[in-house]
Scaffold this motif. Structure first.
Motif, PDB file in Angstrom:
ATOM      1  N   LEU A 147       0.827  -1.200   0.000  1.00 32.01           N
ATOM      2  CA  LEU A 147       0.000   0.000   0.000  1.00 32.01           C
ATOM      3  C   LEU A 147       0.866   1.255   0.000  1.00 32.01           C
ATOM      4  CD1 LEU A 147      -2.838   1.191   0.051  1.00 32.01           C
ATOM      5  CD2 LEU A 147      -2.756   1.062   2.549  1.00 32.01           C
ATOM      6  N   VAL A 148       1.878   1.290   0.831  1.00 33.28           N
ATOM      7  CA  VAL A 148       2.785   2.439   0.879  1.00 33.28           C
ATOM      8  C   VAL A 148       3.526   2.563  -0.455  1.00 33.28           C
ATOM      9  CG1 VAL A 148       4.850   3.385   1.993  1.00 33.28           C
ATOM     10  CG2 VAL A 148       3.025   2.411   3.394  1.00 33.28           C
ATOM     11  N   HIS A 149       4.006   1.443  -0.982  1.00 29.64           N
ATOM     12  CA  HIS A 149       4.736   1.449  -2.243  1.00 29.64           C
ATOM     13  C   HIS A 149       3.864   1.932  -3.402  1.00 29.64           C
ATOM     14  CE1 HIS A 149       6.844  -0.307  -5.761  1.00 29.64           C
ATOM     15  NE2 HIS A 149       7.919   0.069  -5.062  1.00 29.64           N
ATOM     16  N   ALA A 150       2.582   1.611  -3.367  1.00 30.22           N
ATOM     17  CA  ALA A 150       1.674   2.051  -4.425  1.00 30.22           C
ATOM     18  C   ALA A 150       1.626   3.577  -4.530  1.00 30.22           C
ATOM     19  CB  ALA A 150       0.274   1.503  -4.184  1.00 30.22           C
ATOM     20  N   PHE A 151       1.807   4.265  -3.408  1.00 32.00           N
ATOM     21  CA  PHE A 151       1.780   5.725  -3.400  1.00 32.00           C
ATOM     22  C   PHE A 151       3.171   6.346  -3.495  1.00 32.00           C
ATOM     23  CE2 PHE A 151      -2.318   4.627  -1.632  1.00 32.00           C
ATOM     24  CZ  PHE A 151      -3.149   5.529  -2.291  1.00 32.00           C
ATOM     25  N   PHE A 152       4.195   5.612  -3.068  1.00 28.06           N
ATOM     26  CA  PHE A 152       5.578   6.101  -3.085  1.00 28.06           C
ATOM     27  C   PHE A 152       6.488   5.038  -3.709  1.00 28.06           C
ATOM     28  CE2 PHE A 152       3.424   7.891   0.662  1.00 28.06           C
ATOM     29  CZ  PHE A 152       3.509   9.237   0.362  1.00 28.06           C
ATOM     30  N   PRO A 153       6.332   4.759  -4.996  1.00 25.89           N
ATOM     31  CA  PRO A 153       7.046   3.640  -5.621  1.00 25.89           C
ATOM     32  C   PRO A 153       8.560   3.795  -5.716  1.00 25.89           C
ATOM     33  CG  PRO A 153       5.880   4.920  -7.270  1.00 25.89           C
ATOM     34  CD  PRO A 153       5.459   5.456  -5.927  1.00 25.89           C
ATOM     35  N   ASN A 154       9.063   4.979  -5.603  1.00 25.69           N
ATOM     36  CA  ASN A 154      10.507   5.193  -5.727  1.00 25.69           C
ATOM     37  C   ASN A 154      11.251   5.159  -4.398  1.00 25.69           C
ATOM     38  OD1 ASN A 154      10.313   5.494  -8.541  1.00 25.69           O
ATOM     39  ND2 ASN A 154       9.696   7.625  -8.292  1.00 25.69           N
TER      40      ASN A 154
ATOM     41  N   THR B 140       8.188   3.784   8.486  1.00 30.91           N
ATOM     42  CA  THR B 140       9.197   4.832   8.245  1.00 30.91           C
ATOM     43  C   THR B 140       8.873   5.611   6.984  1.00 30.91           C
ATOM     44  OG1 THR B 140      10.907   3.568   9.378  1.00 30.91           O
ATOM     45  CG2 THR B 140      11.652   5.268   7.851  1.00 30.91           C
ATOM     46  N   VAL B 141       8.569   4.927   5.912  1.00 36.65           N
ATOM     47  CA  VAL B 141       8.262   5.586   4.660  1.00 36.65           C
ATOM     48  C   VAL B 141       6.940   6.350   4.773  1.00 36.65           C
ATOM     49  CG1 VAL B 141       7.725   5.253   2.206  1.00 36.65           C
ATOM     50  CG2 VAL B 141       9.582   3.967   3.274  1.00 36.65           C
ATOM     51  N   ALA B 142       5.951   5.771   5.425  1.00 35.21           N
ATOM     52  CA  ALA B 142       4.646   6.423   5.556  1.00 35.21           C
ATOM     53  C   ALA B 142       4.721   7.718   6.356  1.00 35.21           C
ATOM     54  CB  ALA B 142       3.638   5.477   6.197  1.00 35.21           C
ATOM     55  N   GLU B 143       5.631   7.747   7.329  1.00 43.73           N
ATOM     56  CA  GLU B 143       5.766   8.976   8.129  1.00 43.73           C
ATOM     57  C   GLU B 143       6.352  10.078   7.296  1.00 43.73           C
ATOM     58  OE1 GLU B 143       8.114   7.834  11.513  1.00 43.73           O
ATOM     59  OE2 GLU B 143       6.343   7.274  12.645  1.00 43.73           O
TER      60      GLU B 143
ATOM     61  N   PHE C 295       7.276  -4.056   8.535  1.00 45.39           N
ATOM     62  CA  PHE C 295       6.501  -3.038   9.241  1.00 45.39           C
ATOM     63  C   PHE C 295       7.336  -1.800   9.530  1.00 45.39           C
ATOM     64  CE2 PHE C 295       3.475  -6.475  10.301  1.00 45.39           C
ATOM     65  CZ  PHE C 295       2.315  -5.836   9.888  1.00 45.39           C
ATOM     66  N   GLU C 296       8.597  -2.000   9.938  1.00 48.29           N
ATOM     67  CA  GLU C 296       9.461  -0.848  10.199  1.00 48.29           C
ATOM     68  C   GLU C 296       9.641  -0.010   8.932  1.00 48.29           C
ATOM     69  OE1 GLU C 296      13.034  -2.504  11.858  1.00 48.29           O
ATOM     70  OE2 GLU C 296      12.076  -2.945  13.783  1.00 48.29           O
ATOM     71  N   LEU C 297       9.864  -0.659   7.818  1.00 51.54           N
ATOM     72  CA  LEU C 297      10.030   0.037   6.546  1.00 51.54           C
ATOM     73  C   LEU C 297       8.763   0.800   6.171  1.00 51.54           C
ATOM     74  CD1 LEU C 297      11.601   0.638   3.920  1.00 51.54           C
ATOM     75  CD2 LEU C 297      10.651  -1.494   3.020  1.00 51.54           C
ATOM     76  N   ALA C 298       7.621   0.129   6.242  1.00 55.90           N
ATOM     77  CA  ALA C 298       6.359   0.758   5.854  1.00 55.90           C
ATOM     78  C   ALA C 298       6.040   1.964   6.737  1.00 55.90           C
ATOM     79  CB  ALA C 298       5.221  -0.252   5.913  1.00 55.90           C
TER      80      ALA C 298
END
Length: 73
Positions: free
Chosen positions: A42-49, A70-73, A65-68
């Motif tokens: 889900l996070v990658h779908a919005f921030f693929p790079n 971190t990126v979502a924040e 979970f840590e990656l998701a």
């Protein structure tokens, strides 16, 4: 007013539409999120790079979970 179960179903359907084509993601219910792959997709779908989704593994749920988060924040 929509029932709780219909709201959950609508949310799952929306998430599913954003994660089409992602490996290791099979959204049946909210337990499907337990390995972190759905959240990462889900996070990658919005921030693929921001990260390489294909390098993730369902066996590394904590890392996922840590990656998701971190990126979502």
């Amino acid at each position: 007013m929509a029932s709780t179960s219909s709201i959950k179903q609508i949310l799952l359907e929306w998430c599913h539409s954003k994660m089409l084509g992602y490996q290791h993601v099979d959204l049946q219910n909210f337990s499907s999120w337990s390995d972190g792959m759905a959240f990462c997709a889900l996070v990658h779908a919005f921030f693929p790079n921001t990260f390489d989704y294909n390098s993730l593994s369902p066996t590394q749920w904590q890392k996922n979970f840590e990656l998701a988060f971190t990126v979502a924040e």
